[in-house]
Design a protein around this motif. Structure first.
Motif, PDB file in Angstrom:
ATOM      1  N   SER A  18       4.964  -0.117  -0.377  1.00 21.05           N
ATOM      2  CA  SER A  18       3.717   0.053   0.359  1.00 21.05           C
ATOM      3  C   SER A  18       2.667   0.604  -0.603  1.00 21.05           C
ATOM      4  N   PRO A  19       1.389   0.370  -0.329  1.00 18.25           N
ATOM      5  CA  PRO A  19       0.334   0.862  -1.223  1.00 18.25           C
ATOM      6  C   PRO A  19       0.365   2.368  -1.407  1.00 18.25           C
ATOM      7  N   ARG A  20       0.692   3.109  -0.347  1.00 18.32           N
ATOM      8  CA  ARG A  20       0.666   4.572  -0.449  1.00 18.32           C
ATOM      9  C   ARG A  20       1.718   5.099  -1.403  1.00 18.32           C
ATOM     10  N   SER A  21       2.785   4.332  -1.633  1.00 17.87           N
ATOM     11  CA  SER A  21       3.833   4.773  -2.554  1.00 17.87           C
ATOM     12  C   SER A  21       3.710   4.121  -3.931  1.00 17.87           C
ATOM     13  N   ILE A  22       3.340   2.851  -3.979  1.00 19.49           N
ATOM     14  CA  ILE A  22       3.301   2.137  -5.247  1.00 19.49           C
ATOM     15  C   ILE A  22       2.173   2.636  -6.141  1.00 19.49           C
ATOM     16  N   LEU A  23       1.007   2.905  -5.581  1.00 19.71           N
ATOM     17  CA  LEU A  23      -0.126   3.310  -6.417  1.00 19.71           C
ATOM     18  C   LEU A  23       0.129   4.614  -7.170  1.00 19.71           C
ATOM     19  N   PRO A  24       0.608   5.690  -6.528  1.00 22.01           N
ATOM     20  CA  PRO A  24       0.907   6.906  -7.298  1.00 22.01           C
ATOM     21  C   PRO A  24       2.006   6.687  -8.341  1.00 22.01           C
ATOM     22  N   VAL A  25       3.032   5.945  -7.973  1.00 25.47           N
ATOM     23  CA  VAL A  25       4.120   5.679  -8.919  1.00 25.47           C
ATOM     24  C   VAL A  25       3.606   4.868 -10.104  1.00 25.47           C
ATOM     25  N   ALA A  26       2.758   3.874  -9.847  1.00 24.33           N
ATOM     26  CA  ALA A  26       2.211   3.054 -10.929  1.00 24.33           C
ATOM     27  C   ALA A  26       1.373   3.890 -11.880  1.00 24.33           C
ATOM     28  N   LEU A  27       0.546   4.777 -11.337  1.00 31.30           N
ATOM     29  CA  LEU A  27      -0.269   5.640 -12.188  1.00 31.30           C
ATOM     30  C   LEU A  27       0.607   6.559 -13.037  1.00 31.30           C
ATOM     31  N   ALA A  28       1.689   7.073 -12.446  1.00 29.36           N
ATOM     32  CA  ALA A  28       2.605   7.927 -13.195  1.00 29.36           C
ATOM     33  C   ALA A  28       3.297   7.144 -14.311  1.00 29.36           C
ATOM     34  N   CYS A  29       3.700   5.898 -14.020  1.00 31.04           N
ATOM     35  CA  CYS A  29       4.378   5.080 -15.028  1.00 31.04           C
ATOM     36  C   CYS A  29       3.433   4.699 -16.163  1.00 31.04           C
ATOM     37  N   ILE A  30       2.171   4.440 -15.838  1.00 27.95           N
ATOM     38  CA  ILE A  30       1.184   4.150 -16.883  1.00 27.95           C
ATOM     39  C   ILE A  30       1.019   5.366 -17.793  1.00 27.95           C
TER      40      ILE A  30
ATOM     41  N   ILE B   9      15.143  10.933 -16.014  1.00 29.02           N
ATOM     42  CA  ILE B   9      14.780  10.516 -14.660  1.00 29.02           C
ATOM     43  C   ILE B   9      15.058  11.634 -13.669  1.00 29.02           C
ATOM     44  N   ALA B  10      16.246  12.270 -13.796  1.00 27.62           N
ATOM     45  CA  ALA B  10      16.592  13.380 -12.902  1.00 27.62           C
ATOM     46  C   ALA B  10      15.649  14.554 -13.094  1.00 27.62           C
ATOM     47  N   THR B  11      15.278  14.839 -14.347  1.00 28.80           N
ATOM     48  CA  THR B  11      14.374  15.955 -14.630  1.00 28.80           C
ATOM     49  C   THR B  11      12.985  15.685 -14.078  1.00 28.80           C
ATOM     50  N   GLY B  12      12.475  14.472 -14.317  1.00 29.38           N
ATOM     51  CA  GLY B  12      11.155  14.125 -13.787  1.00 29.38           C
ATOM     52  C   GLY B  12      11.128  14.161 -12.271  1.00 29.38           C
ATOM     53  N   GLY B  13      12.222  13.698 -11.651  1.00 30.79           N
ATOM     54  CA  GLY B  13      12.301  13.759 -10.192  1.00 30.79           C
ATOM     55  C   GLY B  13      12.327  15.192  -9.684  1.00 30.79           C
ATOM     56  N   ALA B  14      13.059  16.068 -10.376  1.00 25.49           N
ATOM     57  CA  ALA B  14      13.117  17.475  -9.976  1.00 25.49           C
ATOM     58  C   ALA B  14      11.750  18.138 -10.127  1.00 25.49           C
TER      59      ALA B  14
ATOM     60  N   ALA C  34       9.565  10.345  -6.897  1.00 28.58           N
ATOM     61  CA  ALA C  34       9.743   9.042  -7.550  1.00 28.58           C
ATOM     62  C   ALA C  34       8.774   8.867  -8.707  1.00 28.58           C
ATOM     63  N   ALA C  35       7.554   9.375  -8.543  1.00 36.09           N
ATOM     64  CA  ALA C  35       6.565   9.275  -9.623  1.00 36.09           C
ATOM     65  C   ALA C  35       7.030  10.046 -10.853  1.00 36.09           C
ATOM     66  N   GLY C  36       7.559  11.250 -10.652  1.00 35.54           N
ATOM     67  CA  GLY C  36       8.058  12.030 -11.777  1.00 35.54           C
ATOM     68  C   GLY C  36       9.242  11.380 -12.450  1.00 35.54           C
TER      69      GLY C  36
END
Length: 522
Positions: free
Chosen positions: A113-125, A57-62, A83-85
């Motif tokens: 919010s949509p602007r934050s959840i959508l990129p994070v969701a795509l990254a998690c998928i 998690i720390a590496t992906g965030g960095a 957060a996506a990383g």
């Protein structure tokens, strides 16, 4: 690596990521992208009792923060990329994309919010797809299928969550107490992992199953076939090994150890209940599962993440209600008895406050029409400077900006007080001649206060005309916005004060003392 590279690789990494988001506009040193996984691989590969998820998690965030720094993006956009990383890494390890999204909301983004959840969701998928490609598509932690529990069993599971909540509180306190002990050592912090590693090795010599990430231990506990002595020893020795290693500043994660200790504690409690009350209908694998989830919920207060993670990692849908009851109990204990969590205690000691609620923006909720005030600052465009100066002198008006309308009431523009008293202008000239063009500075009565604040900030004005079908129906000043926001804050502060008093009462009752509240009738 910590001495010559970056001190941020010490510990489990999530508090450091949270700190960078809160105080440093999500700017993480690019070197963390390499140093964190290498240091964690060395620590875990040599027997460190950590999970791999925290470093990932720390590496992906960095990595996300580094990409955000390479491109010209705002601080909020960089936070989203970070957060996506981070959550893509968690999703890649466990194959739990929904839990990773909730982790981002509760521990990293502090917003929904949509602007934050959508990129994070795509990254998690994407991370989950990588997990299925590299590992397997089944549950990460296999366990026997559980049946729908009875109401009696559901109540017992909920009370188990309360007990696990007290355990999580004690574990958090002890971890930071051990860290404080290392702070008092008369040696440089670079050497702390050495005595920490010595303790880990000594414990591992007598209890080898405490070494390494221990994901197989979690699967074994969830199977419900391990004997009581093995589960109890794992719970105790894993905790001792992990607390000492983490307190010494060794690079590693917290999620897997918390799951192991919580699962072992849940299994032990379940065995004890079955021994005393065989008719309770307790299922040992399910007791271990809710122990895992409740331990993480109590220690981190990532409430939704804990529930969804347990469901996704085991694919046991019938465990939903027991998980909900147990995690709620653990969360209540943690919220009322612990100021900070295992994730936030470290940065709280540095004076960095962390949000504990996700409330909607009051400026986004209130409309302009709800707060506009009647005012005398709307002036006809045909008024002369002589007339307006005389009126201002007699009326004792303190406004510095005035709205100008034509004979039909249509908005014509804004004029400043400095322009009215400009000695270079003919006092017989009208305001229509002073405002050279109709400025595009206005707000609709249906717009939100947030939109109004943005308009004021961009235009550099303290007053906005409120229009309805191009006709001025009132004005909005910065004072109106402050008063509306202040009223909301006053109500919110009252609610927070009540919660704070409840926390104090509970702590005093536990200590056998009374708290006198002079603001209460009770």
């Amino acid at each position: 690596m910590a001495l010559y590279g970056s001190k941020a690789i010490r510990g489990h990494g999530i508090p450091e990521a949270m700190e960078q988001i809160l105080v440093n506009e999500s700017n993480i040193k690019p070197s963390i992208t390499l140093l964190k996984p290498i240091s964690s691989a060395i620590a875990i590969g040599t027997g460190g009792p950590f999970g791999a998820e925290g470093p990932i998690i720390a590496t992906g965030g960095a990595l996300g923060s580094t990409l955000g720094q390479l491109f010209k993006v705002t601080a909020n956009e960089r936070k989203i990329i970070l957060a996506a990383g981070a959550t893509a890494g968690m999703s890649a390890i466990f194959g739990t994309p929904i839990a990773a999204i909730f982790l981002a909301i509760e521990l990293l983004l502090f917003e929904f919010s949509p602007r934050s959840i959508l990129p994070v969701a795509l990254a998690c998928i994407t991370g989950a797809a990588g997990h299925h490609l590299l590992f397997e598509s089944g549950p990460v932690f296999t366990m026997p299928d559980v049946a729908i529990p009875s109401n009696l069993a559901l109540g017992i599971y909920s009370f188990m969550g309360i007990f696990i909540g007290f355990l999580s509180l004690g574990i958090t306190k002890i971890v930071y107490w051990v860290e404080d002990l290392f702070e008092e050592l008369p040696i440089h912090w670079m050497w702390w992992p050495a005595p920490g590693g010595l303790a880990v090795g000594a414990i591992g010599f007598y209890a080898p199953h405490t070494l390494g990430v221990g994901y197989d231990n979690i699967t074994g506990i969830l199977s419900g076939t391990w004997p009581l002595t093995l589960v109890l020893s794992l719970c105790i020795f894993k905790f001792l090994s992990w607390a000492i290693a983490l307190g010494s500043g060794t690079s590693g994660g917290t999620l897997a150890p918390l799951l192991t200790m919580g699962g072992a504690a849940g299994a032990v409690i379940g065995m004890f209940i079955l021994k005393v009350f065989p008719e309770a209908g307790i299922n040992i694998p399910l007791a271990a599962l809710i122990g895992m989830s409740a331990m993480f919920a109590g220690a981190s207060r990532a409430y939704l993440t804990s529930i969804v993670f347990a469901l996704e990692a085991t694919m046991q849908s019938h465990a939903l209600l027991p998980l909900l009851g147990a995690c709620t109990g653990a969360y209540i204990v943690s919220f009322f008895l612990m100021e900070n969590t295992i994730m936030t205690e470290k940065i709280a000691r540095r004076g960095v406050p962390t949000p504990d609620s996700f409330e909607p923006d009051i400026l986004q909720k209130l409309s302009v029409a709800a707060v506009i005030s009647d005012t005398e600052t709307v002036i006809n465009a045909n008024t002369t400077l002589s007339e307006i100066r005389g009126w201002l002198g007699s009326a004792n008006i303190k406004d510095t900006n005035f709205i100008v309308v034509n004979n039909q009431g249509d908005y014509a523009g804004i004029i400043k007080l400095t322009d009215i008293y400009n000695n270079n202008l003919d006092e017989n000239s009208t305001l229509q001649g002073i405002i050279s063009a109709k400025p595009n500075i206005a707000i609709s009565n249906t717009d939100t206060l947030r939109r109004a604040v943005e308009q004021m900030s961009k235009s550099g004005v303290e007053i906005l005309p409120v229009l309805a079908e191009d006709r001025v129906i009132g004005v909005l000043t910065y004072k109106d916005i402050i008063n509306a926001y202040g009223g909301y804050i006053e109500k919110s502060e009252f609610a927070h004060t009540r919660i704070s008093l409840k926390r104090q009462r509970i702590k005093m009752l536990i200590k056998g003392k009374r708290l006198i509240d002079f603001n209460s009738d009770n």
